[in-house]
Design an enzyme around this catalytic site. Structure first.
Site, PDB file in Angstrom:
ATOM      1  N   GLY A   1     -43.735  61.985 -15.405  1.00  0.00           N
ATOM      2  CA  GLY A   1     -44.113  62.513 -16.804  1.00  0.00           C
ATOM      3  C   GLY A   1     -44.546  63.967 -16.951  1.00  0.00           C
ATOM      4  N   CYS A   2     -45.318  64.057 -17.702  1.00  0.00           N
ATOM      5  CA  CYS A   2     -45.977  65.494 -18.018  1.00  0.00           C
ATOM      6  C   CYS A   2     -46.514  66.087 -16.820  1.00  0.00           C
ATOM      7  CB  CYS A   2     -46.873  65.504 -19.238  1.00  0.00           C
ATOM      8  SG  CYS A   2     -48.013  67.008 -19.522  1.00  0.00           S
ATOM      9  N   PHE A   3     -46.172  67.531 -16.656  1.00  0.00           N
ATOM     10  CA  PHE A   3     -46.634  67.961 -15.262  1.00  0.00           C
ATOM     11  C   PHE A   3     -48.157  68.605 -15.475  1.00  0.00           C
ATOM     12  CE2 PHE A   3     -43.644  71.802 -16.433  1.00  0.00           C
ATOM     13  CZ  PHE A   3     -44.228  72.267 -17.525  1.00  0.00           C
TER      14      PHE A   3
END
Length: 187
Positions: A17-19
C-alpha cells in the site's frame, strides 16, 4: 562498523500500500536501521511519483528496509507486514486503488523467498484472513528512491488529516500488539 555487525545487516523490500504508511510502521521497530520509500517492480527506469500514481509504469509503492537480523528477524518483519495491511485485496489498500498499491514481497535472497512462501502458507492453513491472500512473492527488482518529500513522511506530517486518519490506526495497532518489538526512541 565491525565485520561481524556488517554481516548481520540485511535488506527487505515490501510493497503493501501507500509507502507513507508502511515506512512509519517499520521505522519504529528495534533492529531496523533505515527505511527508504520508493518504487520497484515496474518497467521504466527512475520513475517519478507522478508517473507511479497513473498505474501505467507497473511499479509498486514500496519500502526498502535495512535491518540487523540479530535484533529483528525477517520472520518478525513478515509478521508485522501481514498484520498492518490487508493482503487479501488485489491492487488495493483501503481507499488507495491501483497496481501501485499491491501487496508484494520482493525477496533479496533465496532464504527470504522460502520464508515468505512458508509464512503465507501458514497464514492460509490457519485461516488467519477471511479471504485468500493475494500477496505476490517476487525476486528483487531495481529499487528507485522516491522524492525527498516522501521520505520520513509521517514523522514530518503527523498533523495532516491523511496521517491522522490512515496512519495513526496502524501505529496504534503496532503499539498495542508489538510493543516489545518497538524502539522506544521512535514510538
Amino acid at each position: 562498523m565491525s565485520e561481524q555487525n556488517r554481516n548481520r545487516r540485511e535488506v527487505a523490500i515490501f510493497a503493501n500500500g501507500c509507502f507513507w504508511c508502511t515506512e512509519a510502521v517499520f521505522q519504529r521497530l528495534k533492529g531496523v536501521k533505515e527505511v527508504v520509500s520508493g518504487f520497484t517492480g515496474g518497467t521504466i527506469k527512475n520513475p517519478a511519483y507522478r508517473e507511479i500514481t497513473t498505474g501505467r509504469t507497473g511499479h509498486a509503492e514500496a519500502i526498502k528496509i535495512t535491518f540487523d537480523s540479530s535484533e529483528v528477524t525477517y520472520d518478525e518483519l513478515l509478521e508485522i507486514f501481514f498484520a498492518t495491511h490487508d493482503p487479501t485485496t488485489l491492487n488495493r489498500q483501503g481507499y488507495d486503488i491501483g497496481t501501485q498499491y499491491r501487496s508484494e514481497i520482493f525477496y533479496t535472497t533465496e532464504e527470504q523467498k522460502q520464508a515468505a512462501e512458508s509464512f503465507i502458507a501458514l497464514l492460509e492453513k490457519e485461516n488467519v484472513f477471511n479471504s485468500p491472500i493475494v500477496t505476490a512473492v517476487s525476486e528483487e527488482k531495481p529499487f528507485y528512491n522516491a522524492e525527498e518529500e516522501h521520505q520520513n513522511y509521517y514523522n514530518v506530517n503527523k498533523n495532516q488529516r491523511y496521517c491522522q486518519v490512515i496512519i495513526n490506526p496502524k501505529i496504534d495497532k503496532l503499539n498495542k500488539y508489538y510493543s516489545n518489538k518497538l524502539n522506544t526512541l521512535k514510538t
